[in-house]
Write a protein that holds these residues in place. Structure first.
Motif, PDB file in Angstrom:
ATOM      1  N   UNK A 167       0.866  -1.174   0.000  1.00 61.39           N
ATOM      2  CA  UNK A 167       0.000   0.000   0.000  1.00 61.39           C
ATOM      3  C   UNK A 167       0.912   1.235   0.000  1.00 61.39           C
ATOM      4  N   UNK A 168       0.458   2.314  -0.614  1.00 61.44           N
ATOM      5  CA  UNK A 168       1.204   3.574  -0.595  1.00 61.44           C
ATOM      6  C   UNK A 168       0.408   4.590   0.198  1.00 61.44           C
ATOM      7  N   UNK A 169       1.051   5.164   1.211  1.00 64.47           N
ATOM      8  CA  UNK A 169       0.426   6.204   2.033  1.00 64.47           C
ATOM      9  C   UNK A 169       1.165   7.514   1.844  1.00 64.47           C
ATOM     10  N   UNK A 170       0.431   8.544   1.473  1.00 67.91           N
ATOM     11  CA  UNK A 170       0.989   9.886   1.475  1.00 67.91           C
ATOM     12  C   UNK A 170       1.051  10.361   2.926  1.00 67.91           C
ATOM     13  N   UNK A 171       2.128  11.022   3.294  1.00 65.47           N
ATOM     14  CA  UNK A 171       2.306  11.496   4.669  1.00 65.47           C
ATOM     15  C   UNK A 171       2.001  12.979   4.822  1.00 65.47           C
ATOM     16  N   UNK A 172       1.903  13.686   3.689  1.00 63.91           N
ATOM     17  CA  UNK A 172       1.652  15.118   3.745  1.00 63.91           C
ATOM     18  C   UNK A 172       0.755  15.545   2.598  1.00 63.91           C
ATOM     19  N   UNK A 173      -0.036  16.550   2.743  1.00 60.75           N
ATOM     20  CA  UNK A 173      -0.163  17.323   3.977  1.00 60.75           C
ATOM     21  C   UNK A 173      -0.872  16.542   5.086  1.00 60.75           C
ATOM     22  N   UNK A 174      -1.685  15.565   4.709  1.00 61.86           N
ATOM     23  CA  UNK A 174      -2.346  14.683   5.672  1.00 61.86           C
ATOM     24  C   UNK A 174      -2.109  13.248   5.240  1.00 61.86           C
TER      25      UNK A 174
END
Length: 96
Positions: A41-48
């Motif tokens: 899975x790919x999670x963006x850390x920013x902005x949220x």
């Protein structure tokens, strides 16, 4: 693929890592999967915290890793900044 965080729960071990091929991406993110997962899975850390791609995880598992990422967001962003700067990354292991 440097591992940046290993989160060991009673049910699963989650592996958070960066791909070397993502080095040029400017938006901080992390790939997450279970031990022996083929599709992370790919999670963006920013902005949220935001799911970029689901990988082979269930909706319940996605909720679990989003909660973990939110709890350790500052730590993950610190690891990302070290990765982008070319500094070595120490694997952080957390036992829940």
């Amino acid at each position: 693929m440097p591992k940046v965080l290993i989160y060991i729960s009673k049910r699963l071990t989650w592996i958070f890592l960066f791909y070397g091929s993502d080095f040029n991406e400017n938006r901080a993110h992390v790939h997450v999967g279970k031990r022996d997962t083929d599709k992370y899975c790919k999670l963006w850390l920013e902005p949220e915290i935001e799911v970029g791609s689901k990988g082979d995880l269930t909706d319940s598992q996605i909720n679990d890793i989003v909660n973990i990422a939110e709890k350790y967001k500052d730590l993950l962003l610190n690891q990302w900044n070290k990765f982008k700067a070319g500094d070595s990354i120490r694997i952080i292991t957390i036992k829940a």
